[in-house]
Structures are given as C-alpha cells and as structure tokens.
Design a protein around this motif. Structure first.
Motif, PDB file in Angstrom:
ATOM      1  N   ASP A 178       0.870  -1.182   0.000  1.00  0.00           N
ATOM      2  CA  ASP A 178       0.000   0.000   0.000  1.00  0.00           C
ATOM      3  C   ASP A 178       0.905   1.230   0.000  1.00  0.00           C
ATOM      4  N   LYS A 179       0.833   1.989  -1.098  1.00  0.00           N
ATOM      5  CA  LYS A 179       1.749   3.142  -1.247  1.00  0.00           C
ATOM      6  C   LYS A 179       1.205   4.411  -0.595  1.00  0.00           C
ATOM      7  N   LEU A 180       0.029   4.312  -0.014  1.00  0.00           N
ATOM      8  CA  LEU A 180      -0.633   5.403   0.718  1.00  0.00           C
ATOM      9  C   LEU A 180      -1.143   6.558  -0.135  1.00  0.00           C
ATOM     10  N   ASN A 181      -0.369   7.008  -1.104  1.00  0.00           N
ATOM     11  CA  ASN A 181      -0.850   8.080  -1.972  1.00  0.00           C
ATOM     12  C   ASN A 181      -1.250   7.487  -3.315  1.00  0.00           C
ATOM     13  N   ILE A 182      -2.323   8.029  -3.882  1.00  0.00           N
ATOM     14  CA  ILE A 182      -2.726   7.487  -5.179  1.00  0.00           C
ATOM     15  C   ILE A 182      -1.806   7.995  -6.278  1.00  0.00           C
ATOM     16  N   ASN A 230      11.377 -15.399   9.435  1.00  0.00           N
ATOM     17  CA  ASN A 230      12.145 -15.133  10.658  1.00  0.00           C
ATOM     18  C   ASN A 230      11.273 -14.730  11.835  1.00  0.00           C
ATOM     19  N   SER A 231      10.031 -14.338  11.539  1.00  0.00           N
ATOM     20  CA  SER A 231       9.134 -13.941  12.620  1.00  0.00           C
ATOM     21  C   SER A 231       7.703 -14.225  12.181  1.00  0.00           C
ATOM     22  N   ARG A 232       6.819 -14.404  13.159  1.00  0.00           N
ATOM     23  CA  ARG A 232       5.397 -14.650  12.835  1.00  0.00           C
ATOM     24  C   ARG A 232       4.613 -13.334  12.831  1.00  0.00           C
ATOM     25  N   ASN A 233       5.316 -12.214  12.945  1.00  0.00           N
ATOM     26  CA  ASN A 233       4.616 -10.929  13.112  1.00  0.00           C
ATOM     27  C   ASN A 233       4.508 -10.085  11.851  1.00  0.00           C
ATOM     28  N   PHE A 234       4.818 -10.669  10.710  1.00  0.00           N
ATOM     29  CA  PHE A 234       4.748  -9.869   9.486  1.00  0.00           C
ATOM     30  C   PHE A 234       3.329  -9.871   8.915  1.00  0.00           C
ATOM     31  N   PRO A 235       2.741  -8.689   8.706  1.00  0.00           N
ATOM     32  CA  PRO A 235       1.416  -8.642   8.063  1.00  0.00           C
ATOM     33  C   PRO A 235       1.559  -8.816   6.551  1.00  0.00           C
ATOM     34  N   ASP A 236       0.434  -9.073   5.850  1.00  0.00           N
ATOM     35  CA  ASP A 236       0.545  -9.214   4.394  1.00  0.00           C
ATOM     36  C   ASP A 236       0.120  -7.940   3.646  1.00  0.00           C
ATOM     37  N   VAL A 237      -0.054  -6.867   4.395  1.00  0.00           N
ATOM     38  CA  VAL A 237      -0.213  -5.544   3.774  1.00  0.00           C
ATOM     39  C   VAL A 237       0.893  -4.672   4.339  1.00  0.00           C
ATOM     40  N   TRP A 238       1.678  -4.084   3.455  1.00  0.00           N
ATOM     41  CA  TRP A 238       2.802  -3.258   3.903  1.00  0.00           C
ATOM     42  C   TRP A 238       2.526  -1.810   3.516  1.00  0.00           C
ATOM     43  N   ARG A 239       2.402  -0.958   4.541  1.00  0.00           N
ATOM     44  CA  ARG A 239       2.100   0.457   4.278  1.00  0.00           C
ATOM     45  C   ARG A 239       3.412   1.242   4.248  1.00  0.00           C
ATOM     46  N   ILE A 240       3.875   1.455   3.060  1.00  0.00           N
ATOM     47  CA  ILE A 240       5.178   2.111   2.861  1.00  0.00           C
ATOM     48  C   ILE A 240       4.996   3.167   1.762  1.00  0.00           C
ATOM     49  N   LYS A 282      25.143   6.846   4.275  1.00  0.00           N
ATOM     50  CA  LYS A 282      24.106   7.794   3.884  1.00  0.00           C
ATOM     51  C   LYS A 282      23.505   7.336   2.559  1.00  0.00           C
ATOM     52  N   ASP A 283      22.152   7.298   2.519  1.00  0.00           N
ATOM     53  CA  ASP A 283      21.492   6.926   1.264  1.00  0.00           C
ATOM     54  C   ASP A 283      21.213   8.199   0.471  1.00  0.00           C
ATOM     55  N   ILE A 284      21.911   8.373  -0.638  1.00  0.00           N
ATOM     56  CA  ILE A 284      21.783   9.647  -1.379  1.00  0.00           C
ATOM     57  C   ILE A 284      20.478   9.750  -2.170  1.00  0.00           C
ATOM     58  N   LEU A 285      19.740   8.646  -2.317  1.00  0.00           N
ATOM     59  CA  LEU A 285      18.486   8.715  -3.084  1.00  0.00           C
ATOM     60  C   LEU A 285      17.233   8.676  -2.216  1.00  0.00           C
ATOM     61  N   GLN A 286      17.388   8.329  -0.945  1.00  0.00           N
ATOM     62  CA  GLN A 286      16.201   8.279  -0.079  1.00  0.00           C
ATOM     63  C   GLN A 286      16.579   8.735   1.320  1.00  0.00           C
ATOM     64  N   ALA A 287      16.214   9.969   1.625  1.00  0.00           N
ATOM     65  CA  ALA A 287      16.652  10.564   2.894  1.00  0.00           C
ATOM     66  C   ALA A 287      15.935   9.961   4.101  1.00  0.00           C
ATOM     67  N   GLU A 288      14.594   9.759   3.977  1.00  0.00           N
ATOM     68  CA  GLU A 288      13.901   9.318   5.198  1.00  0.00           C
ATOM     69  C   GLU A 288      13.224   7.964   5.027  1.00  0.00           C
ATOM     70  N   ASN A 289      12.941   7.337   6.179  1.00  0.00           N
ATOM     71  CA  ASN A 289      12.231   6.069   6.228  1.00  0.00           C
ATOM     72  C   ASN A 289      10.808   6.257   5.712  1.00  0.00           C
ATOM     73  N   LYS A 290      10.342   5.331   4.884  1.00  0.00           N
ATOM     74  CA  LYS A 290       9.031   5.504   4.234  1.00  0.00           C
ATOM     75  C   LYS A 290       7.927   4.670   4.881  1.00  0.00           C
ATOM     76  N   ILE A 291       8.237   3.965   5.960  1.00  0.00           N
ATOM     77  CA  ILE A 291       7.198   3.142   6.587  1.00  0.00           C
ATOM     78  C   ILE A 291       6.209   4.035   7.322  1.00  0.00           C
ATOM     79  N   GLU A 292       4.926   3.773   7.105  1.00  0.00           N
ATOM     80  CA  GLU A 292       3.899   4.677   7.615  1.00  0.00           C
ATOM     81  C   GLU A 292       3.079   4.145   8.771  1.00  0.00           C
ATOM     82  N   ASP A 293       3.142   2.869   9.063  1.00  0.00           N
ATOM     83  CA  ASP A 293       2.297   2.395  10.157  1.00  0.00           C
ATOM     84  C   ASP A 293       3.073   1.532  11.139  1.00  0.00           C
ATOM     85  N   ILE A 294       2.528   1.467  12.342  1.00  0.00           N
ATOM     86  CA  ILE A 294       3.214   0.773  13.433  1.00  0.00           C
ATOM     87  C   ILE A 294       3.393  -0.727  13.134  1.00  0.00           C
TER      88      ILE A 294
END
Ligand code: SAM
Length: 286
Positions: free
Chosen positions: A148-152, A176-186, A263-275
């Motif tokens: 889910d890219k959040l913006n249309i 590696n974990s049982r806590n991964f959801p199958d919708v990723w809001r990034i 330093k990531d020169i193409l992506q300054a900030e983390n794009k994950i949007e939900d807890i």
C-alpha cells in the motif's frame, strides 16, 4: 571480483566472453566484509553465469511490458513519461513478460536458488493476472502481499495505490518472525532520480523476513539499487544486474556513498507509515 563465480578465469566464463557480455561491472566491500557486485547485463545472460544453488534469497521488481501494452489502449497519458527517450529508445527497457520468457526467467531463478529458500517477485495488477500461474508452476507460492503506497498515483478508472509482491519458496523455510502482516504500508517515492525507484524499506521487509546476515541476496532488475541498499542494511551480500547503464551509474554511486558515509543519497527518510509494518521490520531483525 568479490564472488568466486564472477571470477573471469573461471572455465565456463572465459574473460573474453565475459567482457563482450558485460561492459560495466562494479564490486564493493564494506569494512565488515559484506560484498556487493553489480553489472550492466541482460537478465538472462547474468543469470546464466550464476551457478546452481548459490543464492540465498531473490528479491526483484521486473520491468513489465504488459501494463504498457494495456495502457496504450487508453489515452496514453501514463506511458508518456515512461516511454521518453533515454538509454536506448526508451527511458528503460522492458522485460517482455510473455509466458515463455517468464518461465525461462523463473526456471533460472529456481536453478540458482539454494534449497529451502525464498523468492519475492513484484507485480502490477496486469502482470499478476497473467503471470501468477507461471510462478505457481515453478515455486510454492505462499502469499500475495499488498504494498500500500498510501498516496494514489495515475491509472485508468480507479487510480492505483498498490502493487503486489508474490512470496514463494523452493522447499521449506519459515519466516524469521510470525509478526509480518501481508499488507505493507510504505510511502511511495516521489520525484525519484530513477524512474520506478522503490523505497528501500520494501526490500528490507523481504530481507528481514527471509534472510540472515551473511546471506547472498540477488536482484536481476536492479534499477536505482534500493534492494542493494536494503541488503547492506541487513548485513547481506548482494549481486545484481540491470540492462540500463543509467541504473549502474546511479546505483553504483548510491552503494559507494552508503558504504563510505552510511548515507542513502536517493532516499533521505524512512518511508514506513504504520506501526505494524515498522514493528515487523524491527522484530524481524536477526
Ligand atoms: C521496475 S525497474 C526496477 C526498479 C528498482 N526496484 C528500484 O527500486 O529502483 C525494472 C528495471 O529492469 C531493468 N530491465 C529491463 N529489462 C531488462 C533486462 N532484459 N535485463 C535486465 N534488466 C532489465 C530496467 O532497466 C529497470 O531498471
């Protein structure tokens, strides 16, 4: 060369042949000994050089041609930018996703993947509808994840806000974990330097779920190098290719800077949007 099987003196790939096929290739090593190797090459030539059962994880985002063909039926708005002149005739080449091509591609992926390992393949809606059965014939499909890219974005009728990731295995392997959801809001990347640049966190989720430090991760459709940066963040070796020289130019600089300056020169900030997505990423850290 950092990976044994890339050595030019290896019998199967004499130096001369290799040079003709690959006009640009680069290797990097972190001070902790993590290796990254990328080359400008067609996916099939690249995969043919990789030995059987030598890769621990495949994460990839191929350039599908199906959607473009579909969109040409519309007003052509969406393909306008996509088809701008670039490296060759197009901004970047398409991987022709015929059933035959896809069977060959996935067959090669299966050959090079070790037993009891995972593969993640990204799909748009059109390619998923036509190609998912082929994935099923070659791998054990376990889930279809929604990004889910959040913006249309653009799109005919309903505007697109998501893409799919098919998660499959060769043999048996747990996450590696049982806590991964199958919708990723990034959040999607806007004003990217490379067309179709994906957020690093997307690949980081795949690696956090399926890899351990020291694993070798492969992406044969490298683009801007987001999967390589994700691998470095997780302490994994990486090998990748892309047919476009602009990809090798942009991603090699990105990898170099990341190794030297963290330093990531193409992506300054983390794009994950939900807890839940953020939590899954942190808990999945091995
Ligand atoms: C959707 S983009 C990948 C974007 C990448 N995941 C990122 O985050 O930047 C697909 C890439 O496949 C490359 N490509 C197209 N045809 C190819 C081929 N036959 N062999 C290798 N790469 C190819 C394109 O140049 C493009 O960079």
């Amino acid at each position: 060369m950092v990976f044994d099987f890339f050595l030019p003196d290896q019998k199967a790939f004499p130096h001369t042949q290799r040079k003709e096929e690959q006009d640009e290739s680069m290797d990097f090593q972190t001070k902790e000994g993590v290796n990254v190797s990328i080359s400008r090459e067609d996916v099939f030539k690249f995969l043919s050089r990789i030995p059987n059962e030598s890769v621990d994880l495949i994460v990839t985002d191929p350039a599908y041609s199906g959607m473009n063909q579909m969109l040409k039926l519309g007003r052509g708005k969406i393909i306008g930018q996509y088809s701008e002149k670039g490296d060759g005739q197009k901004r970047f080449d398409e991987f022709h996703d015929t059933k035959e091509n896809y069977e060959r591609f996935l067959g090669e992926c299966r050959r090079i993947l070790k037993a009891n390992r995972h593969i993640y393949i990204m799909f748009d809606s059109y390619s998923l509808l036509s190609l998912a059965p082929t994935v099923r014939n070659i791998f054990d499909v376990k889930n279809v994840i929604v990004w889910d890219k959040l913006n249309i974005g653009l799109g005919h009728y309903f505007r697109r806000r998501h893409e799919f990731i098919v998660f499959a295995s060769k043999g048996k392997k747990r996450l590696n974990s049982r806590n991964f959801p199958d919708v990723w809001r990034i959040k999607r990347i806007t004003s990217a330097k490379y067309p179709t640049q994906k957020p690093v966190e997307l690949f980081e989720m795949m690696i956090a779920a399926s890899a351990e430090p020291g694993y070798t991760v492969l992406d044969p459709f490298l683009g801007s190098g987001s999967s390589a940066i994700a691998s470095l963040k997780r302490g994994c070796n990486f090998i990748g290719c892309d047919v476009a020289s602009s990809s090798i130019k942009i991603s090699s600089e990105r990898i170099k800077q990341f190794i030297e300056l963290k330093k990531d020169i193409l992506q300054a900030e983390n794009k994950i949007e939900d807890i839940p997505t953020k939590k899954a990423l942190l808990n999945g850290k091995s």
